[in-house]
Write a protein that holds these residues in place. Sequence first.
Motif, mmCIF file in Angstrom:
data_model
loop_
_atom_site.group_PDB
_atom_site.id
_atom_site.type_symbol
_atom_site.label_atom_id
_atom_site.label_comp_id
_atom_site.label_asym_id
_atom_site.label_seq_id
_atom_site.Cartn_x
_atom_site.Cartn_y
_atom_site.Cartn_z
ATOM 1 N N HIS A 30 -116.842 49.190 62.581
ATOM 2 C CA HIS A 30 -116.327 49.820 63.719
ATOM 3 C C HIS A 30 -115.286 50.463 63.343
ATOM 4 O O HIS A 30 -114.638 49.767 62.432
ATOM 5 C CB HIS A 30 -116.065 48.687 64.925
ATOM 6 C CG HIS A 30 -115.662 49.145 66.206
ATOM 7 N ND1 HIS A 30 -114.764 49.472 66.617
ATOM 8 C CD2 HIS A 30 -116.697 49.415 67.223
ATOM 9 C CE1 HIS A 30 -114.718 50.249 67.657
ATOM 10 N NE2 HIS A 30 -116.064 49.922 68.314
ATOM 11 N N PRO A 31 -115.037 51.648 63.996
ATOM 12 C CA PRO A 31 -113.950 52.548 63.497
ATOM 13 C C PRO A 31 -112.477 51.560 63.857
ATOM 14 O O PRO A 31 -111.581 51.917 63.161
ATOM 15 C CB PRO A 31 -113.759 53.566 64.636
ATOM 16 C CG PRO A 31 -115.513 53.689 64.844
ATOM 17 C CD PRO A 31 -115.904 52.292 64.930
ATOM 18 N N GLN A 32 -112.550 50.745 64.816
ATOM 19 C CA GLN A 32 -111.200 50.063 65.077
ATOM 20 C C GLN A 32 -111.003 48.815 64.062
ATOM 21 O O GLN A 32 -109.927 48.800 63.345
ATOM 22 C CB GLN A 32 -111.538 49.369 66.395
ATOM 23 C CG GLN A 32 -110.012 48.690 66.712
ATOM 24 C CD GLN A 32 -108.955 49.742 67.097
ATOM 25 O OE1 GLN A 32 -109.253 50.912 67.476
ATOM 26 N NE2 GLN A 32 -107.770 49.663 66.537
ATOM 27 N N THR A 33 -112.074 48.437 63.069
ATOM 28 C CA THR A 33 -111.814 47.679 61.821
ATOM 29 C C THR A 33 -111.365 48.444 60.680
ATOM 30 O O THR A 33 -110.518 47.880 60.062
ATOM 31 C CB THR A 33 -113.231 47.031 61.624
ATOM 32 O OG1 THR A 33 -113.766 46.598 62.905
ATOM 33 C CG2 THR A 33 -113.170 46.156 60.265
ATOM 34 N N LEU A 34 -111.796 49.867 60.578
ATOM 35 C CA LEU A 34 -111.236 50.694 59.722
ATOM 36 C C LEU A 34 -109.816 50.958 59.907
ATOM 37 O O LEU A 34 -109.143 50.678 58.836
ATOM 38 C CB LEU A 34 -111.863 51.962 59.609
ATOM 39 C CG LEU A 34 -113.118 52.273 58.668
ATOM 40 C CD1 LEU A 34 -114.205 51.112 59.068
ATOM 41 C CD2 LEU A 34 -113.646 53.205 58.684
ATOM 42 N N ARG A 35 -109.357 51.109 61.231
ATOM 43 C CA ARG A 35 -108.214 51.167 61.455
ATOM 44 C C ARG A 35 -107.069 50.027 61.014
ATOM 45 O O ARG A 35 -106.164 49.847 60.796
ATOM 46 C CB ARG A 35 -107.837 51.624 63.025
ATOM 47 C CG ARG A 35 -108.208 52.999 63.395
ATOM 48 C CD ARG A 35 -107.991 53.304 64.858
ATOM 49 N NE ARG A 35 -108.540 54.404 65.146
ATOM 50 C CZ ARG A 35 -109.680 54.949 65.803
ATOM 51 N NH1 ARG A 35 -110.517 53.651 66.039
ATOM 52 N NH2 ARG A 35 -110.325 55.776 65.885
ATOM 53 N N GLN A 36 -107.675 48.710 61.432
ATOM 54 C CA GLN A 36 -107.152 47.658 61.052
ATOM 55 C C GLN A 36 -106.783 47.324 59.557
ATOM 56 O O GLN A 36 -105.887 46.994 59.207
ATOM 57 C CB GLN A 36 -107.732 46.278 61.616
ATOM 58 C CG GLN A 36 -107.136 45.033 61.377
ATOM 59 C CD GLN A 36 -106.078 44.775 62.348
ATOM 60 O OE1 GLN A 36 -105.599 45.331 62.930
ATOM 61 N NE2 GLN A 36 -105.205 43.822 61.694
ATOM 62 N N ASP A 38 -106.649 49.456 57.344
ATOM 63 C CA ASP A 38 -105.578 50.605 56.844
ATOM 64 C C ASP A 38 -104.408 49.945 57.267
ATOM 65 O O ASP A 38 -103.467 50.182 56.465
ATOM 66 C CB ASP A 38 -105.824 51.998 57.597
ATOM 67 C CG ASP A 38 -104.849 52.956 57.236
ATOM 68 O OD1 ASP A 38 -104.332 52.750 56.290
ATOM 69 O OD2 ASP A 38 -104.900 54.156 57.752
ATOM 70 N N ARG A 39 -104.233 49.396 58.512
ATOM 71 C CA ARG A 39 -102.716 48.883 58.808
ATOM 72 C C ARG A 39 -102.507 47.705 57.799
ATOM 73 O O ARG A 39 -101.291 47.587 57.463
ATOM 74 C CB ARG A 39 -102.820 48.570 60.418
ATOM 75 C CG ARG A 39 -102.545 49.446 61.170
ATOM 76 C CD ARG A 39 -102.261 48.945 62.569
ATOM 77 N NE ARG A 39 -103.276 48.207 63.210
ATOM 78 C CZ ARG A 39 -104.267 48.799 63.901
ATOM 79 N NH1 ARG A 39 -104.365 50.123 64.137
ATOM 80 N NH2 ARG A 39 -105.403 48.128 64.409
ATOM 81 N N LEU A 40 -103.226 46.866 57.601
ATOM 82 C CA LEU A 40 -103.172 45.777 56.598
ATOM 83 C C LEU A 40 -103.099 46.250 55.133
ATOM 84 O O LEU A 40 -102.725 45.369 54.389
ATOM 85 C CB LEU A 40 -104.212 44.786 56.687
ATOM 86 C CG LEU A 40 -104.376 43.986 57.976
ATOM 87 C CD1 LEU A 40 -105.627 43.120 58.100
ATOM 88 C CD2 LEU A 40 -103.090 43.220 58.285
ATOM 89 N N GLY A 41 -103.435 47.610 54.644
ATOM 90 C CA GLY A 41 -103.082 47.981 53.567
ATOM 91 C C GLY A 41 -104.343 47.675 52.424
ATOM 92 O O GLY A 41 -104.039 47.609 51.425
ATOM 93 N N LEU A 42 -105.496 47.357 53.177
ATOM 94 C CA LEU A 42 -106.668 46.944 52.427
ATOM 95 C C LEU A 42 -107.294 48.210 51.785
ATOM 96 O O LEU A 42 -107.794 48.258 50.644
ATOM 97 C CB LEU A 42 -107.724 46.291 53.258
ATOM 98 C CG LEU A 42 -107.358 44.694 53.545
ATOM 99 C CD1 LEU A 42 -108.105 43.980 54.672
ATOM 100 C CD2 LEU A 42 -107.160 43.891 52.209
ATOM 101 N N VAL A 43 -107.637 49.008 52.660
ATOM 102 C CA VAL A 43 -108.219 50.520 52.312
ATOM 103 C C VAL A 43 -107.257 51.594 53.028
ATOM 104 O O VAL A 43 -107.235 51.424 54.028
ATOM 105 C CB VAL A 43 -109.585 50.606 52.870
ATOM 106 C CG1 VAL A 43 -110.280 51.838 52.474
ATOM 107 C CG2 VAL A 43 -110.688 49.496 52.469
ATOM 108 N N SER A 44 -106.693 52.186 52.031
ATOM 109 C CA SER A 44 -105.773 53.392 52.637
ATOM 110 C C SER A 44 -106.275 54.684 52.330
ATOM 111 O O SER A 44 -106.345 55.131 51.307
ATOM 112 C CB SER A 44 -104.447 53.089 51.928
ATOM 113 O OG SER A 44 -103.770 51.983 52.197
#
Length: 148
Positions: A30-36, A38-44
């Motif tokens: 889900h796009p929200q998972t991608l945002r999360q 990104d916030r956590l620094g897992l995938v930037s």
Amino acid sequence: MDGRRRNPYELTDESPVYVISVAAQLSGLHPQTLRQYDRLGLVSPDRTAGRGRRYSARDIELLRTVQQLSQDEGINLAGIKRIIELENQVTALQSRVAELSAAVDGAAAALQQREAQVHASYRRDLVPYQDVQQTSALVVWRPKRPQD
């Protein structure tokens, strides 16, 4: 980089081309998972001038890996972040080892070339010294007397 000039329009695995909705579809998240993530620094992902996210093919593969580690392996996100950091560190170290190995190979080749130059410069009229076996024989030397 490998020393060659790259075509600026050539797409690679690192080229940021996918918007978040396409990246979400390609990764199955889900796009929200991608945002999360990104916030956590897992995938930037890279950012555009307007701060929009742009994902590369490598980012999408990483998203799939994060999801697989989380869902199938049961690893929490902090653990996944540490795994990613360690994998990045290993990749950087492997690259450095390759650089140093190439430098050592170059130095060894230069040393062999210099050694060959030194050997080529030897005087050819000299005879190599060969060690003579030592014996316990006694040799007496008597100079010849001039004849009167």
